[in-house]
Enzyme design. Sequence first.
Site, PDB file in Angstrom:
ATOM      1  N   ASP A   7      26.676   8.295  51.888  1.00 42.93           N
ATOM      2  CA  ASP A   7      27.141   9.358  51.049  1.00 42.93           C
ATOM      3  C   ASP A   7      28.288   8.401  50.099  1.00 42.93           C
ATOM      4  O   ASP A   7      28.469   7.350  50.628  1.00 42.93           O
ATOM      5  CB  ASP A   7      27.994  10.344  51.772  1.00 42.93           C
ATOM      6  N   ASP A   9      31.687   9.346  47.785  1.00 49.91           N
ATOM      7  CA  ASP A   9      33.091  10.046  47.704  1.00 49.91           C
ATOM      8  C   ASP A   9      33.246  10.400  49.231  1.00 49.91           C
ATOM      9  O   ASP A   9      32.533  11.310  49.852  1.00 49.91           O
ATOM     10  CB  ASP A   9      33.080  11.210  46.765  1.00 49.91           C
ATOM     11  N   SER A 102      26.265  13.676  45.329  1.00 48.22           N
ATOM     12  CA  SER A 102      26.289  14.996  44.665  1.00 48.22           C
ATOM     13  C   SER A 102      27.067  14.600  43.255  1.00 48.22           C
ATOM     14  O   SER A 102      27.089  15.556  42.482  1.00 48.22           O
ATOM     15  CB  SER A 102      27.255  15.916  45.553  1.00 48.22           C
ATOM     16  N   LYS A 133      22.722  18.738  48.491  1.00 40.75           N
ATOM     17  CA  LYS A 133      23.300  18.810  49.950  1.00 40.75           C
ATOM     18  C   LYS A 133      23.794  20.357  49.957  1.00 40.75           C
ATOM     19  O   LYS A 133      24.317  20.910  49.323  1.00 40.75           O
ATOM     20  CB  LYS A 133      23.925  17.938  50.125  1.00 40.75           C
ATOM     21  N   ASP A 158      30.675  11.742  55.695  1.00 39.61           N
ATOM     22  CA  ASP A 158      31.948  12.460  55.836  1.00 39.61           C
ATOM     23  C   ASP A 158      32.101  14.023  55.971  1.00 39.61           C
ATOM     24  O   ASP A 158      33.097  14.547  56.555  1.00 39.61           O
ATOM     25  CB  ASP A 158      33.018  11.886  55.059  1.00 39.61           C
TER      26      ASP A 158
END
Length: 212
Positions: A7, A9, A102, A133, A158
């Site tokens: 991922d 961010d 995303s 997601k 996260d």
Amino acid sequence: MKYVLFDVDGTLVDAVSNQRRVWATWAERYGLDADEVYRTALRTRPMETFAQVAPDRDPRECLAVLHELEDEDVRTGVYAAFDGAPDLLHGLPPESWALVTSNYEHRVRGRFLRTGLPVPGVIVDAAAVEEGKPSPVPYLLAATRLGAEPGDCLVVEDAPSGVRSGLRAGMTVWGVNAPTAVEGVHRHFGTLREAVPHILAFASGPPGNTTA
């Protein structure tokens, strides 16, 4: 070969203050309470956020304004890579890792350029999939593009939605940058820095499904 799917961010790049600022500016444009908008945005996708906080507004217009603000932030905002991210990404073979976000690829590239992080050959962004997601589709697509089996992939996340996405894809999932473990993760690290040697060790291990 083992593969690592990241991922972006909150995992590799600290963009929390940027996201809060973008949403605050967006809320101001529509005369809305910035704190309420941000709390909603944290748990919903943009179109769902608009439906909840600005149901009388054209969602397409709302999204266009948000995209404009996000692009401006990429050009002018201050970004920081999480401690350990440069060492980790430079320590992985270029063909062994990918980004699954995303967000949109041009913004990811802009943020990586600002932070000096290397950009992989495979980036699965919001435009690459119809289901984001927590659907498994984004991580499965990244594995396909890398030529990897899901059982040979480690997902580093996260957020709960990303963790669910990786688990549903049948991959090993480790959580980072959170004080407590996200439900379902196979291993949890309070910081990305703590996870670096373990991720590198996973990547250098033999193929085969493992949750170690």
